[in-house]
Structure formats: C-alpha cells, structure tokens
Design a protein around this motif. Structure first.
Motif, mmCIF file in Angstrom:
data_model
loop_
_atom_site.group_PDB
_atom_site.id
_atom_site.type_symbol
_atom_site.label_atom_id
_atom_site.label_comp_id
_atom_site.label_asym_id
_atom_site.label_seq_id
_atom_site.Cartn_x
_atom_site.Cartn_y
_atom_site.Cartn_z
ATOM 1 N N GLY A 1 14.897 14.050 40.904
ATOM 2 C CA GLY A 1 15.297 12.643 41.553
ATOM 3 C C GLY A 1 16.279 12.770 42.549
ATOM 4 O O GLY A 1 16.397 13.580 43.423
ATOM 5 N N ASP A 2 17.352 12.115 42.185
ATOM 6 C CA ASP A 2 18.522 12.219 43.359
ATOM 7 C C ASP A 2 19.686 13.124 42.983
ATOM 8 O O ASP A 2 20.736 12.717 43.249
ATOM 9 C CB ASP A 2 19.088 10.804 43.211
ATOM 10 N N ALA A 3 19.379 14.244 42.457
ATOM 11 C CA ALA A 3 20.450 15.290 42.214
ATOM 12 C C ALA A 3 20.916 15.672 43.724
ATOM 13 O O ALA A 3 20.210 15.754 44.742
ATOM 14 C CB ALA A 3 19.980 16.386 41.438
ATOM 15 N N LYS A 4 22.280 16.015 43.497
ATOM 16 C CA LYS A 4 22.883 16.396 44.875
ATOM 17 C C LYS A 4 22.896 17.878 44.932
ATOM 18 O O LYS A 4 23.263 18.710 44.146
ATOM 19 C CB LYS A 4 24.330 16.104 44.766
ATOM 20 N N THR A 5 22.428 18.408 46.471
ATOM 21 C CA THR A 5 22.244 19.847 46.354
ATOM 22 C C THR A 5 23.857 20.281 46.807
ATOM 23 O O THR A 5 24.504 19.777 47.624
ATOM 24 C CB THR A 5 21.655 20.389 47.646
ATOM 25 N N ILE A 6 24.145 21.265 45.971
ATOM 26 C CA ILE A 6 25.446 22.028 45.787
ATOM 27 C C ILE A 6 25.549 23.345 46.411
ATOM 28 O O ILE A 6 26.521 23.909 46.744
ATOM 29 C CB ILE A 6 26.232 22.021 44.575
ATOM 30 N N TYR A 7 24.269 24.184 46.415
ATOM 31 C CA TYR A 7 23.960 25.189 46.989
ATOM 32 C C TYR A 7 22.637 25.293 47.591
ATOM 33 O O TYR A 7 21.732 24.913 47.169
ATOM 34 C CB TYR A 7 24.166 26.361 46.119
ATOM 35 N N THR B 1 7.801 19.669 46.324
ATOM 36 C CA THR B 1 7.410 18.275 46.027
ATOM 37 C C THR B 1 7.705 17.975 44.535
ATOM 38 O O THR B 1 8.223 17.063 44.064
ATOM 39 C CB THR B 1 6.054 17.865 46.532
ATOM 40 N N GLU B 2 7.127 18.783 43.624
ATOM 41 C CA GLU B 2 7.314 18.591 42.290
ATOM 42 C C GLU B 2 8.786 18.760 41.771
ATOM 43 O O GLU B 2 9.088 18.079 41.070
ATOM 44 C CB GLU B 2 6.448 19.729 41.214
ATOM 45 N N VAL B 3 9.463 19.687 42.388
ATOM 46 C CA VAL B 3 10.869 19.760 42.005
ATOM 47 C C VAL B 3 11.593 18.596 42.514
ATOM 48 O O VAL B 3 12.377 17.898 41.376
ATOM 49 C CB VAL B 3 11.614 20.897 42.709
ATOM 50 N N ASP B 4 11.405 17.861 43.581
ATOM 51 C CA ASP B 4 12.007 16.582 43.979
ATOM 52 C C ASP B 4 11.656 15.452 43.076
ATOM 53 O O ASP B 4 12.394 14.582 42.611
ATOM 54 C CB ASP B 4 11.480 16.308 45.491
ATOM 55 N N ILE C 1 17.253 26.344 41.151
ATOM 56 C CA ILE C 1 15.677 26.139 41.864
ATOM 57 C C ILE C 1 15.567 27.517 42.263
ATOM 58 O O ILE C 1 16.247 27.907 43.132
ATOM 59 C CB ILE C 1 15.583 24.886 42.642
ATOM 60 N N SER C 2 14.432 28.105 41.526
ATOM 61 C CA SER C 2 14.222 29.603 42.346
ATOM 62 C C SER C 2 12.948 29.738 42.650
ATOM 63 O O SER C 2 11.980 28.762 42.447
ATOM 64 C CB SER C 2 14.341 30.548 41.060
ATOM 65 N N MET D 1 16.959 29.407 45.233
ATOM 66 C CA MET D 1 16.928 28.766 46.415
ATOM 67 C C MET D 1 18.023 27.786 46.625
ATOM 68 O O MET D 1 18.676 27.486 47.603
ATOM 69 C CB MET D 1 15.575 28.368 46.961
ATOM 70 N N GLU D 2 18.298 27.165 45.584
ATOM 71 C CA GLU D 2 18.942 25.958 45.644
ATOM 72 C C GLU D 2 19.688 25.543 44.102
ATOM 73 O O GLU D 2 19.058 26.114 43.114
ATOM 74 C CB GLU D 2 18.319 24.467 46.018
ATOM 75 N N ILE D 3 20.754 24.903 44.323
ATOM 76 C CA ILE D 3 21.222 24.569 43.143
ATOM 77 C C ILE D 3 21.847 22.871 43.244
ATOM 78 O O ILE D 3 22.430 22.698 44.222
ATOM 79 C CB ILE D 3 22.644 25.486 42.571
ATOM 80 N N ARG D 4 21.272 22.212 42.484
ATOM 81 C CA ARG D 4 21.556 20.664 42.483
ATOM 82 C C ARG D 4 22.120 20.322 41.189
ATOM 83 O O ARG D 4 21.978 21.098 40.276
ATOM 84 C CB ARG D 4 20.104 19.768 42.844
ATOM 85 N N ALA D 5 23.062 19.407 41.416
ATOM 86 C CA ALA D 5 23.697 18.911 40.286
ATOM 87 C C ALA D 5 23.548 17.098 40.189
ATOM 88 O O ALA D 5 23.569 16.470 40.967
ATOM 89 C CB ALA D 5 25.308 19.030 40.708
ATOM 90 N N THR D 6 23.787 17.058 38.857
ATOM 91 C CA THR D 6 23.716 15.503 38.494
ATOM 92 C C THR D 6 25.286 15.258 37.941
ATOM 93 O O THR D 6 25.935 16.374 37.593
ATOM 94 C CB THR D 6 22.669 15.076 37.599
#
Length: 193
Positions: free
Chosen positions: A185-191, A178-181, A124-125, A112-117
């Motif tokens: 934390g403050d990871a940037k959504t790249i996908y 919500t648990e993922v967030d 995230i699937s 569903m998403e990929i976030r990066a730090t």
C-alpha cells in the motif's frame, strides 16, 4: 608326540596349500607298482575342533567422514547503511538479511528496496535465475543491508519463483512488483538500490 608332529605337518601343509595359487600345467600318472603286502587295518585320528564364537553387532563410533561444507568467512566490504528517525522512537543499528535456498541453476538474490510504515519495515528482494547448472545440488544465497532504525517488525517479500525448499517458507514470494505494491500500500520507500 609323533601323532602331534604328524598333525602339525598336515595342518601346515593345508595352510600352505590354501595360501598359494596352483595352475595345472601337465597331466601326471602314478607309477605301476606290484606289491604284495599284508597289514592290519589302521584308524584315522579323531579331532575335536572348537570354532570361535563370532557375533556381529553394531555400535556408534565417532569417525572422520568427508563432508562438503560451505565456509562463511568474514571480509570487510562496503554495505549500505540506512539511517532514519521516527519521532519518539529510539533507534539501533541492525542487519537485515534475506536468504534463499535454490536448486537446478545458480540464482542471484538482491535487496532492491526497503519500505517503512508506522510499525513495519518491508524488505523487498529480487530472486533471479542464472544460467549455470547446479546439477543435483542445492545452494544457499543471501544479501544484507544495515539500518539505523527503531525496532520495527520486518517482513521480507521476494519477487521471483519460490524454490521447493522448506527453508524458503520464511518469506513471502510474489511474481511482480505490482503484487508488492498491492500488499504494502502506502509504505514510504527509505532505500532503493
């Protein structure tokens, strides 16, 4: 020679009787005979029978047995490619694959998403149960995307119920976004799908 011939006749008769099936259809009777005979007592022949020595053991052999195999075939399909740069970092294309082994019912697994730090990618699937029963079988499912990115550590998080399979221990399972967030934390959504 005569004894050998008599023995052969007896053996052939016994084998013939053993290899056929007989059903009694009528009762029979012997004829009444009145005979006055004098004879010396006879003697039955003696036989020394040597049976075969049979040993039963096991050994390992390669034999063909039926197996159900899921074959992965290569096909050309459209897949997402995420390209992002980080200052001072070299990037390379690589595949991010998420897999799960499920039982009970068929499931669907989607990234569903990929976030990066600064030093990690979070994939995230979502694992969703469908209605078709698998019976007593298990099924392995997967999804993947390609990224052109620096070589960062990858952590997979699956939103959904973890199936009781050893294979599924490679990923972190949570109940909601919500648990993922809270984890990321403050990871940037790249996908985002």
């Amino acid at each position: 020679m005569r004894k050998l011939r008599s023995l052969s006749v007896v053996i052939v008769s016994v084998l013939a009787l053993q290899s056929c099936k007989m059903n009694k259809e009528e009762s029979g009777s012997l004829p009444d005979v009145d005979v006055d005979v004098q004879a010396d007592s006879g003697e039955l022949p003696e036989y020394d029978i040597v049976w075969s020595d049979i040993d039963i053991t096991t050994t390992t052999k390669t034999v063909k047995v039926p197996k159900v195999v899921v074959v992965m075939e290569e096909e050309e399909v459209e897949v997402p490619v995420i390209d992002f740069d980080m200052p001072g970092e070299d990037k390379a294309e690589r595949s991010l694959v998420v897999e799960a082994e499920v039982s009970g019912k068929e499931h669907e697994l989607n990234i569903m998403e990929i976030r990066a730090t600064k030093n990690r990618l979070y994939v995230i699937s979502k694992l969703q149960e469908l209605t078709t029963s698998l019976g007593d079988k298990t099924m392995r499912i997967q999804d993947q995307v390609y990224v052109n990115a620096p070589d960062l550590d990858v952590q997979h998080i699956i939103v959904g119920k973890k199936a009781d399979r050893v294979y599924n221990s490679n990923y972190k399972y949570v109940d909601s976004m919500t648990e993922v967030d809270n984890i990321i934390g403050d990871a940037k959504t790249i996908y985002s799908e």
